[in-house]
Structure formats: structure tokens, C-alpha cells
Design a protein around this motif. Structure first.
Motif, short mmCIF file in Angstrom:
data_model
loop_
_atom_site.label_atom_id
_atom_site.label_comp_id
_atom_site.label_asym_id
_atom_site.label_seq_id
_atom_site.Cartn_x
_atom_site.Cartn_y
_atom_site.Cartn_z
N LYS A 6 16.65 -20.44 38.02
CA LYS A 6 15.78 -19.31 37.68
C LYS A 6 15.00 -19.58 36.40
CE LYS A 6 18.29 -15.50 39.90
NZ LYS A 6 19.27 -16.25 40.66
N THR A 15 11.81 -17.40 34.16
CA THR A 15 10.93 -16.22 34.13
C THR A 15 9.48 -16.69 34.21
OG1 THR A 15 10.70 -16.23 31.72
CG2 THR A 15 12.60 -15.04 32.64
N ASP A 16 8.57 -15.77 34.51
CA ASP A 16 7.14 -16.11 34.58
C ASP A 16 6.66 -16.66 33.24
OD1 ASP A 16 7.02 -15.34 37.20
OD2 ASP A 16 6.22 -13.33 36.79
N LYS A 17 7.16 -16.06 32.14
CA LYS A 17 6.76 -16.51 30.80
C LYS A 17 7.24 -17.93 30.55
CE LYS A 17 6.79 -15.05 25.95
NZ LYS A 17 7.29 -14.04 24.98
N GLU A 18 8.47 -18.25 30.98
CA GLU A 18 9.01 -19.60 30.81
C GLU A 18 8.22 -20.61 31.65
OE1 GLU A 18 13.68 -18.45 29.80
OE2 GLU A 18 13.05 -18.79 31.87
N LYS A 19 7.87 -20.22 32.87
CA LYS A 19 7.06 -21.10 33.73
C LYS A 19 5.70 -21.39 33.09
CE LYS A 19 9.04 -19.73 38.19
NZ LYS A 19 8.79 -18.99 39.46
N THR A 20 5.08 -20.34 32.52
CA THR A 20 3.79 -20.52 31.86
C THR A 20 3.90 -21.49 30.70
OG1 THR A 20 3.12 -18.28 32.48
CG2 THR A 20 1.89 -19.32 30.69
N CYS A 77 4.24 -25.01 32.02
CA CYS A 77 2.97 -25.51 32.57
C CYS A 77 2.08 -26.08 31.48
CB CYS A 77 2.23 -24.38 33.28
SG CYS A 77 2.88 -24.02 34.92
#
Length: 602
Positions: A82, A84-89, A92
Motif C-alpha cells: 500500500k 497513499t496517493d501523496k506517497e506515489k506522487t 514519481c
């Protein structure tokens, strides 16, 4: 930070000649129970699928470039991981070099980013076992993840953009820089050739690895190759490299890593070679520092070298080996409405030359020279002279060092360059210099803090453990006249001023918090051992039934606390206490026995 290991508060502080003996010691395989004699070691719990993988990595990401979306996480392994969207950003943007870096071919670098708030690991207590025996600088980063990147950019006319751009990224809590970069060198080229089945195979291999216990030599099979490493332990002697050595039995071992975390200090500091002493002071005091470099590899290596130059002290402020304008902390760290925070940033985007020109200390490095080369001597430049990222390499600061420069180490390393001394030897000389400098600085603090520990004879089993005496800055400063760094260091200068500034820094706060915790746990452990030495049967004869039940409940609380906090008690102490508790319970009426024994069972 205990420089002499766990539970060593009452041992004398080592004198300097001890850590000048020899340069290298070869370690044989060290089993954890034998590595810390007399200290209880918790048994490894039953491990479920992916638990072993999670002890090493949080996940593996593939980050690609989409013409419409830009950078995007294409794949996460294992699939149940898992983010979070913030971690994925964050992953990236941090997984690709800035466009101006011009990194063609394969590039490796490292970044560090904040973990999303509120996340808890199901393996928390299990992972704490490893941290207990790890050196401070190798403990898991509680609020941060490391990202280890293998980026490939090659021309490809079949793609609209004309280039193939992709990164394979290992996300981990562990600061094992050298190890994970070496692991990527094995996995990434295979992945770029064979794609996702390769990642699945690598993840399955990692999930069969032994857990990363400090002090053990580990053999780690990965995709047909076997790596051999040793994770340092807190009881290793500072400066005595525990090198892993190949043996006749290692017929299957392909890669032997002498270190899992150390970067090449000499290569990293060569662009600012004549200012290493000043940089050591800036890092020690937690000053705001920015490294401006031409590529993420040079940026991250330099930041990691800076952080490690005060080892075995842990750098307690934030540091970002590679930082971009897209980072979630960009506004926080670049604002001009307040003083720059205590942080070390590594940047490559020219935009930062303007955005961070108000920062007090800026290191500008050009392309790193080959190991063994040294730049010409340059004076520290004034900050107003730094206008763009194209400014000449050097250190831009108005800082005046407290200590005089050590000309001996400069001459020694320059001789090495002239004599073509191997880069590994140059690196070892510089690392030992920093170690001895840090040890000379920290020994007086260690000696004073050890004096805050109550005497063992003041510990009574039937009273709460005595408290540590409070730290007094004035009292400590008085000790420096006779027991200061002049006993172990040849350097002259304003040591007193350096200490006064250090005592205000995040590094002192983090160091003292850790030492206080260790010493408090030692007092709790000694109190527990004193309880075990008491004749409880004789004691309860003078107690009422209610008082005896109350004693049992308090002893069970002590036992639970000792197990939860992994107190450094002598081997067998917890088992003895459990036996004492059960003996006292059996002296009570049967109805109470059943209730208390049931709550005592695991």
C-alpha cells in the motif's frame, strides 16, 4: 548514543589509543545470542508469507513516463503493498532526474521522503528487534522512506518522445545505501530485459531471505546470484570495520559486500576537499545546508556523505539526498518568511540557485572527479557571489569555524594522490579522521552523562528505580578544563564555543534523548534483577492476601514492560521473574490462583 554499546553506562569510556589500533578486523559469522553475552534475546516470531520481504523492503515500484500523464507508477510489487496517493506522487517525481541533468544510459541515486501520517506496520514489534541491536545511524527511519533508484534513459525512435525512460525503485525504511544499490545492479538490468516476471521472481527470492539481524553474516540469494553481507551492530567497536571475507566454502557466493551503507567519502568531498573541517562543523551543529549538483547521483552521494561524516553520532535533522520543486515540502523549505530549517538538501534544478540563495551555507559541486583526484585549493566564497547554478564550484558561506583547520589530514591525502594511493585507502583515511574528530568531541559528553547515573547500590527492589540527575550545561562546561577534547585531539580552537552551539542543536537533543532512554532502561533492568534476587516467599508471609495479589499484579506489569521495551536484562532474568510470580500465585487460595495463572499464561 552509547558509543560502547547497549547497557554500557557504567563502563569506563574508551581512551583514544583504543580506537587507533589497527585499521581493519575481519569478522567471522556472529550469532546474535553470543554477540551480546548475558542479554536476553527474544525468539523470532512465526513468519507469514511476505513478512521476510517486509523486513527488508516496503515495496518495489516501476516508474515510467507517459506523454499525457507525465511520470507515473506503472507497477507495485508485491501487489498487496500500500502507498497513499501523496506517497506515489513523491516517488514519481523523485524517481526521475531533472530534465537538465542529461542523464543518458543508466543512473543510480537515492532519495528520502516523508511517510504518510497515521500508517502503522503490522510487523512493528518484530522489526523493533532488529533496531535494538543496530547502530543509531542504521536504525529504521520511523517517519521516512528511502527510495533507491535505477534509472534508464536510452534513445528509442519507435517512441514518440524519442527516448525510453523508466526507473526501478526499491522503497525501504532501511538506510543500507550500498547494499540496495548493489541489489539494483543485479535486478534492474534483468527487469529491463525480461519485464514483470523478473520482478515477481526477485520478490519471491527476497521473501526467502533471513531477517536482517545486526551482527550476523547473511547469504542472500537473488535471481541466481548469491550476495554475502554483514549488518553492523551497536556493539561493534567504532572504526573497526567488520569486513565480510570470502572463504573456501563460498563457492556459490558471487557478490561479497564489505559495507552495506558507507559511501566513498573521499570521492564525494573531493570537489570541496579543503573545507571538510568546516563542513563537519556545519553538519554537527545542524546548520541549514544545500548541495547544488549536476545530477541526482552526485547530489545524493554528497548529502549522504555529509550526514555520515559525524558518525557514530546520528544526524537527527531532516535530510533529502535528492529534492525537487515538486516535493510536498518545497514551500516549507524555501520560504523567506522565516529562517531556513535545520535540513540538508541535495538539488539539481537551476531554479534552486535563485530560490535558495538566502540559505546560509551552499555547496556547489561540478562533475565529480575520479577517485584520487583533488581540486585546487579554493577559499570559502561569499554568498552574494552565487547567482546561478552555473557559478563556480565551491562552498558559499559566511560561517567562521570554531576549530582550526587540520593541515595534517590535508597533506596526508594530498600525498596519497601524488603516490597514487588506492581510492579505498584514501576513503579509509578520511573516514578515520572524521571518526576520531567526532569521538574526541563526544567522549567528554559521554563521560559527563555517565556521571548522571545513580550508583547501583542505591537501587532497592521495593522502591521505584532512582532517577537520573538532570543535565547541567554549566556543570558539563566545567569538566572540559581537565577532561575535554584536548586529551584526544591535536586540534586547537574554540572547543567551548563549539560545545555551546552544539547543545542548542537537534543533534544534541536526539543524542541526549537516546542516552537518557538507554540509561533509564538500564536502571529498570537493574531494578528487575534486584527483584529477582529477593526471597518473595518470605516477603509475602508479612502481607495480607490483598497485598499479595497487588504484588503479583505489579510484578506482572514489570514483566510485560521488560518484554515490550526489550530491557537489557541478564539472560534468564525474565524466566526467573515468571517463576517467582507463579510461585507466589500458588501460595494463594485456589479461586485466586485460577484467575491469576490464567492471566499469566501467554
Amino acid at each position: 548514543m552509547a558509543l560502547h554499546g547497549q547497557g554500557g553506562m557504567e563502563e569506563p569510556v574508551e581512551e583514544p589509543e583504543d580506537f587507533r589500533q589497527g585499521d581493519v578486523s575481519i569478522s567471522s559469522a556472529i550469532e546474535l545470542p553470543d554477540a551480546v553475552p548475558g542479554v536476553e534475546t527474544p525468539a523470532e516470531p512465526l513468519l507469514l508469507p511476505w513478512d521476510r520481504f517486509s523486513a527488508w523492503l516496503h515495496c518495489i515500484c516501476v516508474v515510467g513516463f507517459d506523454l499525457e500523464l507525465g511520470q507515473a507508477v506503472e507497477v507495485i510489487y508485491p501487489h498487496h503493498s500500500k502507498l497513499t496517493d501523496k506517497e506515489k506522487t513523491s516517488i514519481c517525481y523523485l524517481s526521475f532526474p531533472d530534465s537538465n541533468s542529461g542523464c543518458l544510459g543508466d543512473t543510480q541515486f537515492c532519495f528520502r521522503f516523508r511517510q504518510a501520517a497515521g500508517r502503522k506496520s503490522s510487523l512493528g514489534c518484530f522489526l523493533d528487534q532488529f533496531d535494538r541491536d543496530a547502530p543509531l545511524c542504521l536504525k529504521r527511519d520511523q517517519g521516512y522512506y528511502y527510495g533507491y533508484v535505477y534509472f534508464r534513459q536510452v534513445r528509442d525512435k519507435s517512441l514518440k518522445r524519442g527516448y525510453f525512460q523508466k526507473s526501478l525503485v526499491l522503497i525501504s525504511k532501511l538506510p543500507y545505501i550500498t547494499f540496495f544499490h548493489s541489489l539494483l545492479k543485479l535486478v534492474a538490468p534483468e527487469y529491463f530485459e525480461k519485464q514483470e516476471p523478473c520482478l515477481e521472481a526477485a520478490c519471491n527470492d527476497i521473501d526467502r531471505w533471513p531477517t536482517p539481524y545486526p551482527g550476523k553474516i547473511l547469504t542472500l540469494p537473488i535471481m541466481g546470484v548469491v550476495m554475502k553481507i554483514r549488518i553492523p551492530a551497536c556493539y561493534d567497536k567504532p572504526g573497526m570495520s567488520q569486513l565480510v571475507q570470502s572463504s573456501e566454502n563460498d563457492t556459490l557466493v558471487s557478490v561479497v559486500l564489505p559495507t552495506i551503507h558507507e559511501v566513498d567519502l573521499f570521492r564525494c568531498f573531493s570537489p570541496v576537499f579543503f573545507h571538510i573541517q568546516m563542513l563537519w562543523e556545519l553538519v554537527l551543529l545542524g546548520e541549514a545546508l544545500v548541495v547544488m549538483a549536476p545530477s541526482p547521483a552526485e547530489s545524493s552521494d554528497t548529502v549522504l556523505a555529509l550526514v555520515s561524516c559525524i558518525s557514530p553520532l546520528r544526524y537527527c535533522s531532516d535530510f533529502r539526498p535528492y529534492f525537487t520543486i515538486h516535493d510536498s515540502e518545497f514551500k516549507e523549505y524555501t520560504t523567506r518568511t522565516q529562517a531556513p530549517p535545520s535540513v540538508i538538501l541535495g538539488v539539481t534544478n537551476p531554479f534552486f540557485a535563485k530560490t535558495l540563495q538566502h540559505w546560509p551555507h551552499i555547496i556547489r559541486i561540478g562533475d565529480m572527479k575520479q577517485a584520487g583526484e583533488v581540486t585546487k585549493q579554493m577559499k570559502v566564497k561569499k554568498l552574494k557571489n552565487l547567482k546561478t547554478l552555473d557559478s563556480k564550484p565551491g562552498v558559499y558561506s559566511s560561517y567562521k569555524p570554531f576549530l582550526n583547520r587540520d593541515e595534517e589530514i590535508i597533506k596526508q591525502l594530498q600525498r596519497g594522490v601524488q603516490q597514487k594511493r588506492p581510492s579505498a585507502a584514501q576513503n579509509a583515511i578520511l573516514r578515520r579522521h572524521f571518526l576520531e574528530l567526532t569521538q574526541s568531541f563526544i567522549i567528554p559528553l559521554e563521560r559527563y552523562v555517565a556521571s548522571l547515573m545513580p550508583l547501583q547500590k542505591s537501587i532497592s527492589p521495593w522502591k521505584s528505580p532512582p532517577q537520573l540527575r538532570p543535565f547541567s550545561q554549566d556543570e558539563f562546561m566545567k569538566t572540559l578544563e581537565k577532561a575535554g577534547p584536548q586529551l584526544t585531539s591535536r586540534l586547537k580552537g574554540d572547543w567551548i564555543g563549539l560545545y555551546r552551539q552544539f547543545l542548542k542543536s537537534p543533534n544534541f537533543d536526539g543524542w541526549f534523548r537516546n542516552r537518557r532512554k538507554e540509561m533509564t532502561q538500564k536502571l529498570e533492568a537493574l531494578h528487575l534483577e534486584a527483584l529477582c534476587d529477593e526471597d518473595l516467599q518470605l516477603r509475602i508471609q508479612k502481607h495480607t492476601e490483598v497485598e499479595t495479589v497487588d504484588l503479583v499484579l505489579k510484578l506482572k506489569d514489570k514483566l510485560t514492560q521488560a518484554e515490550r521495551e526489550q530491557l537489557p536484562v541478564k539472560a534468564g532474568t525474565l524466566a526467573r521473574l515468571q517463576t517467582h510470580i507463579e510461585t507466589v500465585i500458588l501460595s494463594l487460595p485456589e479461586d485466586l490462583q485460577g484467575i491469576l495463572l490464567k492471566s499469566s499464561s501467554p
